[in-house]
Design a protein around this motif. Structure first.
Motif, PDB file in Angstrom:
ATOM      1  N   UNK A 392       0.795  -1.305  -0.093  1.00  0.00           N
ATOM      2  CA  UNK A 392       0.166  -0.099  -0.069  1.00  0.00           C
ATOM      3  C   UNK A 392       0.930   1.349  -0.083  1.00  0.00           C
ATOM      4  N   UNK A 393       0.158   2.248  -0.266  1.00  0.00           N
ATOM      5  CA  UNK A 393       0.934   3.668  -0.389  1.00  0.00           C
ATOM      6  C   UNK A 393       1.508   4.208   1.056  1.00  0.00           C
ATOM      7  N   UNK A 394       0.936   3.960   2.231  1.00  0.00           N
ATOM      8  CA  UNK A 394       1.536   4.386   3.323  1.00  0.00           C
ATOM      9  C   UNK A 394       1.957   3.421   4.296  1.00  0.00           C
ATOM     10  N   UNK A 395       3.396   3.393   4.276  1.00  0.00           N
ATOM     11  CA  UNK A 395       3.773   2.348   5.138  1.00  0.00           C
ATOM     12  C   UNK A 395       3.753   2.593   6.488  1.00  0.00           C
ATOM     13  N   UNK A 396       3.544   3.932   6.969  1.00  0.00           N
ATOM     14  CA  UNK A 396       3.282   4.205   8.221  1.00  0.00           C
ATOM     15  C   UNK A 396       1.770   3.612   8.982  1.00  0.00           C
ATOM     16  N   UNK A 397       1.071   3.300   8.177  1.00  0.00           N
ATOM     17  CA  UNK A 397      -0.332   2.761   8.326  1.00  0.00           C
ATOM     18  C   UNK A 397      -0.467   1.177   8.227  1.00  0.00           C
ATOM     19  N   UNK A 398       0.452   0.762   7.190  1.00  0.00           N
ATOM     20  CA  UNK A 398       0.213  -0.675   6.893  1.00  0.00           C
ATOM     21  C   UNK A 398       0.969  -1.489   7.474  1.00  0.00           C
ATOM     22  N   UNK A 399       1.870  -0.877   8.620  1.00  0.00           N
ATOM     23  CA  UNK A 399       2.817  -2.014   9.559  1.00  0.00           C
ATOM     24  C   UNK A 399       2.174  -1.615  11.061  1.00  0.00           C
ATOM     25  N   UNK A 400       2.144  -2.927  11.541  1.00  0.00           N
ATOM     26  CA  UNK A 400       1.574  -2.909  13.041  1.00  0.00           C
ATOM     27  C   UNK A 400       2.456  -2.344  13.994  1.00  0.00           C
ATOM     28  N   UNK A 401       2.078  -1.243  14.450  1.00  0.00           N
ATOM     29  CA  UNK A 401       3.236  -0.349  15.335  1.00  0.00           C
ATOM     30  C   UNK A 401       3.629  -1.384  16.742  1.00  0.00           C
ATOM     31  N   UNK A 402       2.774  -2.224  16.975  1.00  0.00           N
ATOM     32  CA  UNK A 402       3.056  -3.131  18.397  1.00  0.00           C
ATOM     33  C   UNK A 402       3.763  -4.529  17.728  1.00  0.00           C
ATOM     34  N   UNK A 403       4.020  -4.785  16.695  1.00  0.00           N
ATOM     35  CA  UNK A 403       4.862  -5.763  16.323  1.00  0.00           C
ATOM     36  C   UNK A 403       6.281  -5.508  15.963  1.00  0.00           C
ATOM     37  N   UNK A 404       7.315  -5.983  16.431  1.00  0.00           N
ATOM     38  CA  UNK A 404       8.645  -5.919  15.633  1.00  0.00           C
ATOM     39  C   UNK A 404       8.593  -6.155  14.126  1.00  0.00           C
ATOM     40  N   UNK A 405       9.625  -5.948  13.562  1.00  0.00           N
ATOM     41  CA  UNK A 405       9.752  -6.129  12.343  1.00  0.00           C
ATOM     42  C   UNK A 405       9.903  -7.759  12.065  1.00  0.00           C
ATOM     43  N   UNK A 406      10.627  -8.293  12.884  1.00  0.00           N
ATOM     44  CA  UNK A 406      10.505  -9.869  12.699  1.00  0.00           C
ATOM     45  C   UNK A 406       9.143 -10.363  13.172  1.00  0.00           C
ATOM     46  N   UNK A 407       8.306 -10.178  13.939  1.00  0.00           N
ATOM     47  CA  UNK A 407       7.185 -10.378  14.173  1.00  0.00           C
ATOM     48  C   UNK A 407       6.117 -10.365  12.993  1.00  0.00           C
ATOM     49  N   UNK A 408       6.460  -9.085  12.134  1.00  0.00           N
ATOM     50  CA  UNK A 408       5.456  -8.606  11.109  1.00  0.00           C
ATOM     51  C   UNK A 408       5.782  -9.647   9.963  1.00  0.00           C
ATOM     52  N   UNK A 409       7.221 -10.036   9.894  1.00  0.00           N
ATOM     53  CA  UNK A 409       7.415 -10.905   8.576  1.00  0.00           C
ATOM     54  C   UNK A 409       7.344 -12.580   8.809  1.00  0.00           C
ATOM     55  N   UNK A 410       7.205 -12.670  10.141  1.00  0.00           N
ATOM     56  CA  UNK A 410       7.359 -14.145  10.640  1.00  0.00           C
ATOM     57  C   UNK A 410       5.690 -14.613  10.576  1.00  0.00           C
ATOM     58  N   UNK A 411       4.766 -13.627  10.885  1.00  0.00           N
ATOM     59  CA  UNK A 411       3.347 -14.035  11.133  1.00  0.00           C
ATOM     60  C   UNK A 411       2.746 -14.465   9.688  1.00  0.00           C
ATOM     61  N   UNK A 412       3.068 -13.952   8.814  1.00  0.00           N
ATOM     62  CA  UNK A 412       2.275 -14.560   7.502  1.00  0.00           C
ATOM     63  C   UNK A 412       2.754 -15.808   7.124  1.00  0.00           C
ATOM     64  N   UNK A 413       4.148 -16.128   7.225  1.00  0.00           N
ATOM     65  CA  UNK A 413       4.454 -17.353   7.118  1.00  0.00           C
ATOM     66  C   UNK A 413       4.209 -18.441   7.885  1.00  0.00           C
ATOM     67  N   UNK A 456       8.865   1.252   3.817  1.00  0.00           N
ATOM     68  CA  UNK A 456       8.452   0.655   2.605  1.00  0.00           C
ATOM     69  C   UNK A 456       9.018  -0.454   2.402  1.00  0.00           C
ATOM     70  N   UNK A 457      10.520  -0.453   2.248  1.00  0.00           N
ATOM     71  CA  UNK A 457      10.913  -1.686   2.151  1.00  0.00           C
ATOM     72  C   UNK A 457      10.744  -3.022   2.846  1.00  0.00           C
ATOM     73  N   UNK A 458      10.284  -2.543   4.224  1.00  0.00           N
ATOM     74  CA  UNK A 458       9.988  -3.613   5.088  1.00  0.00           C
ATOM     75  C   UNK A 458       8.442  -4.218   4.520  1.00  0.00           C
ATOM     76  N   UNK A 459       7.603  -3.247   4.133  1.00  0.00           N
ATOM     77  CA  UNK A 459       6.267  -3.731   3.659  1.00  0.00           C
ATOM     78  C   UNK A 459       6.930  -4.614   2.205  1.00  0.00           C
ATOM     79  N   UNK A 460       7.547  -4.214   1.655  1.00  0.00           N
ATOM     80  CA  UNK A 460       7.905  -5.098   0.299  1.00  0.00           C
ATOM     81  C   UNK A 460       8.565  -6.403   0.565  1.00  0.00           C
ATOM     82  N   UNK A 461       9.232  -6.252   1.628  1.00  0.00           N
ATOM     83  CA  UNK A 461       9.854  -7.827   2.351  1.00  0.00           C
ATOM     84  C   UNK A 461       8.578  -8.649   2.781  1.00  0.00           C
ATOM     85  N   UNK A 462       7.831  -8.050   3.423  1.00  0.00           N
ATOM     86  CA  UNK A 462       6.575  -8.687   4.117  1.00  0.00           C
ATOM     87  C   UNK A 462       5.753  -9.374   3.115  1.00  0.00           C
ATOM     88  N   UNK A 463       5.690  -8.623   1.926  1.00  0.00           N
ATOM     89  CA  UNK A 463       4.639  -9.120   0.814  1.00  0.00           C
ATOM     90  C   UNK A 463       5.525 -10.421  -0.015  1.00  0.00           C
TER      91      UNK A 463
END
Length: 561
Positions: A392-413, A456-463
């Motif tokens: 999405x356009x806004x990486x500030x709104x599309x990443x959960x502020x309560x999750x670490x980057x690791x949790x953000x990437x591991x959860x969908x897997x 935004x790089x993190x959002x792309x990594x999550x995808x």
């Protein structure tokens, strides 16, 4: 001289570490003047100190800010002016327009209420006189149906109309200086053009001075008399706009001009700031695309409508997307362009079934791997969803502020059972962070610890965690600095070459679309008005609407090409 800033320094107190007070310097010894009836542009990347410099003028900084130097307003030093006097200046003699009107406008007051407030406070007008003046202000900024808009709430207006309201509020008391902080960054090219022309027209009419803040030299070249280039809190270069474009002396200014995508040329990779300053060469030839690559998505007669309430029980159908057709091949990019409200985002989200039928009718076919995605049940869609992801356009709104980057990437897997166990998923997440240009230290951090480009790089990594075959990128680079934008666009091209990804790239920026796209759809009022190869459609557009979009693109950077 209207405004003179002399050796301005701004630092922020950051608390104590091991008993030692920490300070972060944001502005370091900046000096410049703004004369009457002149437009001065302050240019730089996020974090360069340009907004902090501008907000220092009226002390619109947080309490932990420390300022030193001199800010002379018609000879009076604003650094030592009492708050009551500053409040009298704010909105009356010096007015501000900010980037996001929705965060600046009060959602619970009408447009009329918000326009009348400064008139009653500063100009001592009666409520009736203020309302008449408010309507005149809306007329002056070109607002359609100005009298009716006075009773509207901000959410009932488009982004361009909201920004016009902000400009009308700023101009209501006829200030001597307008501070415009990124006022056109998130707007489409035609609305951006209208806002730039509006500011220039009002500046000429009222002989008002403007401090225009932007990260885009292309925009600045169209409106400024003088340009100031900032980086890391330091003024790197300043001079008349023609001189800056024709003969930039500082390597950083040259890099800013070089990293912007262009409608005139289309390199394989965009120049990034550090590469340009270091003199590293840019790849000249793009990897050729296979014109016979397999079709991965085929869209046939796709239409999407929304139900809109009328009266107490009635409703009417609003046709947001009508009869869209295209094929997307493996490793290729389809660019989708159009103004706000053209239906491009609705089309992209309908592909993903993120608009459900209960919001309004969906017809047509979205064929993926032999399945019509529009007809699948939730259970049938689940395994396919992992193969088509969205950024999405806004990486500030599309990443959960309560999750670490690791949790953000591991959860969908974990949800899609990718990886044998947690250790394998974490290893894969760290590898993806490296792939998008972030090191392993990012794994345990939170989103607020990163810049917009890094998020935004993190959002792309999550995808990418789900091994997708298709990415829908909805204005994924529109809010980024031109330098960070260049890095993300290069990254997307690299990932496409390496992984064979197919992109649906939705944007209002035609220069960006030309750089990354193989084929382009131009949408207006939900309908595809033109469809062709990227080079063809931008070199020789057939439709008047496409020609108008191209004509609205800021061309200031062309002088430097």
């Amino acid at each position: 001289m209207l405004l003179s800033i002399q050796d301005l320094r701004v630092a922020f107190r950051m608390g104590k570490v091991n008993g030692v007070a920490q300070r972060a310097e944001a502005v370091r010894g900046v000096s410049f003047d703004i004369a009457e009836n002149r437009t001065v542009a302050l240019v730089g990347e996020s974090g360069s100190g340009k907004s902090v410099t501008a907000m220092s003028i009226l002390n619109l900084l947080p309490d932990n800010a420390e300022r030193s130097g001199r800010i002379l307003w018609q000879g009076r030093d604003l650094l030592h002016t009492p708050l009551a006097e500053l409040q009298h200046l704010r909105g009356k003699d010096i007015a501000c327009v900010f980037q996001d009107p929705m965060t600046s406008l009060n959602p619970v007051f009408t447009v009329g209420d918000q326009l009348c407030e400064p008139l009653i406070k500063h100009m001592k007008m009666s409520a009736r006189a203020a309302l008449e003046r408010a309507e005149q202000c809306l007329v002056e900024v070109g607002m359609p149906e100005p009298k009716r808009r006075l009773a509207a709430y901000p959410h009932e207006l488009s982004g361009g109309q909201q920004q016009r309201v902000m400009i009308a509020m700023a101009l209501a008391c006829e200030p001597k200086l307008l501070i415009a902080d990124e006022p056109t960054t998130a707007l489409d090219v035609t609305i951006q053009r209208q806002i730039l022309e509006l500011i220039a027209e009002i500046q000429r009419k009222h002989r008002m001075s403007v401090l225009f803040i932007s990260h885009d030299l292309g925009v600045v070249g169209e409106i400024a008399d003088e340009v100031l280039v900032m980086r890391h809190g330091i003024l790197r270069e300043q001079g008349p706009v023609a001189e800056i474009f024709a003969n930039p002396k500082d390597a950083y200014t040259q890099a800013l001009l070089a990293c912007r995508p262009s409608l005139d040329r289309n390199p394989a990779r965009l120049t990034v700031i550090d590469d340009h300053i270091a003199g590293r060469p840019v790849q000249a030839q793009a990897k050729p695309k296979d014109p016979n690559a397999p079709v991965i998505i085929e869209v046939k007669a796709l239409s999407k409508s929304f139900w809109i309430k009328t009266g107490l029980f009635g409703r009417r159908e609003f046709k947001a997307v009508q009869n869209v057709n295209f094929q997307l091949r493996k490793g290729h990019t389809l660019g989708v362009v159009g103004e706000s409200g053209s239906g491009k985002t609705t089309m992209g989200l309908t592909l993903l079934r993120l608009h459900e039928p209960n919001t309004g009718p969906i017809t047509g076919q979205v064929l993926f791997d032999g399945n019509n995605l529009l007809e699948l049940s939730d259970r049938e869609r689940q395994p396919i969803r992992r193969r088509i992801q969205v950024v999405f356009q806004n990486p500030y709104a599309s990443l959960n502020p309560r999750f670490t980057i690791g949790q953000t990437l591991v959860e969908p897997m974990a949800i899609h059972r990718i990886g044998a166990d947690l250790n394998e998923r974490e290893g894969r997440a760290r590898a993806l962070l490296e792939k998008v240009g972030l090191d392993g230290r990012a794994f345990g951090k939170y989103p607020h610890e990163f810049s917009g480009g890094q998020r935004q790089r993190i959002a792309i990594a999550r995808a990418l965690t789900l091994n997708p075959e298709v990415l829908v990128l909805d204005e994924a680079v529109s809010a980024l600095d031109v330098s960070v934008q260049a890095q993300v666009l290069n990254l997307l091209k690299d990932l496409q070459d390496e992984l064979g990804l197919a992109y649906v790239f939705i944007s209002h920026d035609l220069a960006v679309v030309r750089f990354i796209s193989d084929e382009v759809l131009v949408m207006k009022d939900g309908v595809v008005v033109e469809q062709a190869g990227a080079e063809q459609i931008l070199a020789a557009p057939r439709e008047a609407y496409t020609q108008r979009l191209l004509a609205a693109v800021p061309r200031g950077y062309r002088a430097a090409v």
